[in-house]
Design an enzyme around this catalytic site. Sequence first.
Site, short mmCIF file in Angstrom:
data_model
loop_
_atom_site.label_atom_id
_atom_site.label_comp_id
_atom_site.label_asym_id
_atom_site.label_seq_id
_atom_site.Cartn_x
_atom_site.Cartn_y
_atom_site.Cartn_z
CE LYS A 14 -6.49 -7.29 6.93
NZ LYS A 14 -6.78 -5.89 7.09
NE ARG A 89 -12.98 -8.58 6.87
CZ ARG A 89 -12.00 -8.32 6.04
NH1 ARG A 89 -11.21 -9.20 5.61
NH2 ARG A 89 -11.89 -7.04 5.57
NE ARG A 128 -5.70 0.06 -1.04
CZ ARG A 128 -5.77 -1.05 -0.40
NH1 ARG A 128 -4.75 -1.99 -0.35
NH2 ARG A 128 -6.94 -1.24 0.30
NE ARG A 134 -9.83 -3.08 -2.08
CZ ARG A 134 -9.48 -3.46 -0.66
NH1 ARG A 134 -8.39 -4.26 -0.82
NH2 ARG A 134 -10.36 -3.80 0.14
NE ARG A 146 -12.60 -1.59 3.29
CZ ARG A 146 -11.38 -1.02 2.48
NH1 ARG A 146 -11.65 -0.06 1.79
NH2 ARG A 146 -10.48 -1.73 2.76
P1 AP5 Z 1 -2.66 -3.07 2.82
O1 AP5 Z 1 -1.27 -3.73 2.95
O2 AP5 Z 1 -3.54 -3.29 1.67
O3 AP5 Z 1 -3.65 -3.16 4.00
P2 AP5 Z 1 -4.61 -4.38 4.38
O4 AP5 Z 1 -4.53 -4.39 5.82
O5 AP5 Z 1 -4.48 -5.52 3.42
O6 AP5 Z 1 -6.04 -3.81 3.87
P3 AP5 Z 1 -7.20 -4.12 2.91
O7 AP5 Z 1 -7.42 -2.69 1.98
O8 AP5 Z 1 -7.00 -5.41 2.45
O9 AP5 Z 1 -8.20 -3.97 3.89
P4 AP5 Z 1 -9.53 -5.06 4.19
O10 AP5 Z 1 -9.07 -5.93 5.20
O11 AP5 Z 1 -10.82 -4.40 4.58
O12 AP5 Z 1 -9.78 -5.71 2.68
P5 AP5 Z 1 -10.08 -7.03 2.28
O13 AP5 Z 1 -9.44 -7.53 0.84
O14 AP5 Z 1 -9.51 -8.25 3.21
O15 AP5 Z 1 -2.50 -1.64 2.89
C1 AP5 Z 1 -3.20 -0.61 2.71
C2 AP5 Z 1 -2.61 0.71 2.03
O16 AP5 Z 1 -1.67 1.37 3.02
C3 AP5 Z 1 -1.76 0.51 0.81
O17 AP5 Z 1 -2.11 1.44 -0.16
C4 AP5 Z 1 -0.31 0.23 1.14
O18 AP5 Z 1 0.52 0.58 0.27
C5 AP5 Z 1 -0.42 1.19 2.38
N1 AP5 Z 1 0.67 0.83 3.52
C6 AP5 Z 1 0.77 -0.43 4.07
N2 AP5 Z 1 1.63 -0.20 5.09
C7 AP5 Z 1 1.89 0.96 5.12
C8 AP5 Z 1 2.88 1.69 6.12
N3 AP5 Z 1 3.78 1.00 6.84
N4 AP5 Z 1 2.83 2.90 6.00
C9 AP5 Z 1 2.25 3.63 5.29
N5 AP5 Z 1 1.31 3.02 4.24
C10 AP5 Z 1 1.36 1.66 4.23
O19 AP5 Z 1 -11.53 -7.14 2.10
C11 AP5 Z 1 -12.37 -6.42 1.37
C12 AP5 Z 1 -13.99 -6.82 1.58
O20 AP5 Z 1 -14.01 -8.24 1.32
C13 AP5 Z 1 -14.43 -6.83 2.80
O21 AP5 Z 1 -14.81 -5.36 3.24
C14 AP5 Z 1 -15.63 -7.75 2.82
O22 AP5 Z 1 -16.55 -7.07 2.41
C15 AP5 Z 1 -14.95 -8.91 1.98
N6 AP5 Z 1 -14.17 -9.86 2.70
C16 AP5 Z 1 -13.01 -10.14 2.80
N7 AP5 Z 1 -12.40 -11.13 3.71
C17 AP5 Z 1 -13.91 -11.48 4.11
C18 AP5 Z 1 -14.03 -12.35 5.21
N8 AP5 Z 1 -13.17 -13.18 5.79
N9 AP5 Z 1 -15.50 -12.33 5.88
C19 AP5 Z 1 -16.36 -11.81 5.17
N10 AP5 Z 1 -16.01 -10.92 4.19
C20 AP5 Z 1 -14.83 -10.61 3.82
MG MG Z 2 -5.56 -6.80 2.26
#
Ligand code: AP5
Ligand code: MG
Length: 194
Positions: A14, A89, A128, A134, A146
């Site tokens: 994402k 979410r 990563r 992280r 997660r």
């Molecule tokens: P990346 O692009 O970072 O993926 P992502 O989908 O953004 O995944 P996140 O790590 O951000 O996951 P998340 O949704 O759990 O985290 P968030 O910060 O929202 O890519 C991931 C990796 O893959 C990278 O290394 C990238 O280079 C690689 N990659 C990308 N595309 C690729 C491809 N095509 N092929 C190969 N490799 C690839 O949330 C973190 C925490 O915050 C949650 O656990 C929760 O505690 C809290 N939180 C955040 N939002 C909320 C909410 N709305 N409600 C409640 N809690 C929340």
């Molecule tokens: Mg993300």
Amino acid sequence: MLNLVLFGPPGAGKGTQSQKLIEKYGLIHLSTGDLLRGEISQGTELGLEAKKLMDQGILVPDEVVIGMISHKLDANKDAKGFIFDGFPRTVAQAEALDRLLESKNAPISGMIALEVHDKELEYRLLLRGKDSGRPDDANPEVIRKRINEYNDKTAPVAGFYKNQDKFKSINGIGTVDEIFDAVCRLLDSWLANQ
Ligand code: AP5
Ligand code: MG
């Protein structure tokens, strides 16, 4: 306005796709994960509370993230549109987002889900975690937590947008550019129909 919900499990890509999309379409990127990590790095009370949950892979309370999104929408009144990444979410967050956007007369254009299987998610996040700093990437148990949180609380959000006929999903496995092209094809078709 173009308001996209980019959806998918942790590690689906994402954030990676959002970076490319904001450049091409001139949208504002709203990632609640990035906003929460910003609060943590500033050492705010909200950040300290959120960190305890994030480090365990547990979602933070709905009212915390809804408040942050509401604030960002108000701070960007002239935006061409938004990419919501990692939000909503829960179904409660999706309902709150509809209410917030209703007051601005700028509904969600659609949701695009990136479909990626668990083994690939775990591989990407552990990779990563070697240098991302992280805490929620480094540990296989937290990554699994997660993914479980996603399956229990977040996956139902897809149904919320399906009911509104706003749901599309694409294969999230492939090169970053291949996936970007597939997302752009959908966005371009929405823009053409506006
Ligand atoms: P990346 O692009 O970072 O993926 P992502 O989908 O953004 O995944 P996140 O790590 O951000 O996951 P998340 O949704 O759990 O985290 P968030 O910060 O929202 O890519 C991931 C990796 O893959 C990278 O290394 C990238 O280079 C690689 N990659 C990308 N595309 C690729 C491809 N095509 N092929 C190969 N490799 C690839 O949330 C973190 C925490 O915050 C949650 O656990 C929760 O505690 C809290 N939180 C955040 N939002 C909320 C909410 N709305 N409600 C409640 N809690 C929340
Ligand atoms: Mg993300």
